[in-house]
Design an enzyme around this catalytic site. Structure first.
Site, PDB file in Angstrom:
ATOM      1  N   CYS A 108      -9.478  -4.558   3.956  1.00 55.40           N
ATOM      2  CA  CYS A 108      -8.592  -3.469   4.371  1.00 55.40           C
ATOM      3  C   CYS A 108      -7.778  -2.910   3.204  1.00 55.40           C
ATOM      4  CB  CYS A 108      -7.692  -3.887   5.525  1.00 55.40           C
ATOM      5  SG  CYS A 108      -6.729  -5.368   5.250  1.00 55.40           S
ATOM      6  N   HIS A 110      -2.726  -6.914   7.588  1.00 61.03           N
ATOM      7  CA  HIS A 110      -3.576  -5.736   7.526  1.00 61.03           C
ATOM      8  C   HIS A 110      -2.913  -4.664   6.667  1.00 61.03           C
ATOM      9  CE1 HIS A 110      -6.666  -3.016   8.817  1.00 61.03           C
ATOM     10  NE2 HIS A 110      -5.819  -2.192   9.399  1.00 61.03           N
TER      11      HIS A 110
END
Length: 165
Positions: free
Chosen positions: A51, A127
């Protein structure tokens, strides 16, 4: 009145790292766009633990006119602009240059530490997402979403405030 933000150099986008938790029922969220500016680069994250790379590429490829991104990234962008978000994600994952660069930041420990689920503790998941001004709009680009999320009009002077909020 907005407080003064006066960076010493241009800021092309923001990357936000957060502890990921499943949204509880009833949580209000903005819906990702399915029909958006065809010049906006958005890629779905199809590779695990990538990510940060996707977030960084989202900024670089959307601000390419303001930056020198090099031939490899320019070719990747040009090649993938006709693809949908998922196929762009696969193209990123299959790019040898991106893969080698991503893997070069992998932490090199002198020994492997094994973790087991025997402790009964859940591991925290983190994330990365990016915020980028593009063609007068502020976008949240999160590869786990179906598409980009638009936060509305912005200018070079206001987008940082809007992203911060």
């Amino acid at each position: 009145n907005l407080p003064l933000i006066n960076p010493s150099r241009p800021i092309y986008g923001l990357i936000f790292l957060f502890k990921w938790v499943q949204d509880p029922p009833g949580t209000e969220k903005r819906e990702p766009l399915t029909d958006y500016d065809p010049e906006l680069f958005f890629a779905n994250q199809v590779i695990n633990d990538a990510c940060a790379t996707y977030a960084l590429l989202s900024i670089l490829l959307n601000r390419a006119k303001d930056l020198e991104i090099g031939d490899e990234l320019k070719n990747l962008k040009d090649f993938t602009m006709i693809l949908n978000g998922k196929d762009r994600g696969w193209a990123i994952g299959n790019s040898e240059v991106v893969r080698l660069s991503h893997n070069s930041f992998h932490r090199q420990d002198p020994f492997e530490i094994e973790y087991t689920k025997d402790t009964g503790k859940e591991e925290d998941a983190f994330h990365f997402i990016s915020y980028v001004p593009f063609n007068g709009q502020l976008y949240e680009l999160d590869g786990l979403q179906k598409g980009p999320i638009c936060y509305g009009p912005c200018t070079d002077e206001t987008w940082l405030y809007l992203a911060r909020d």
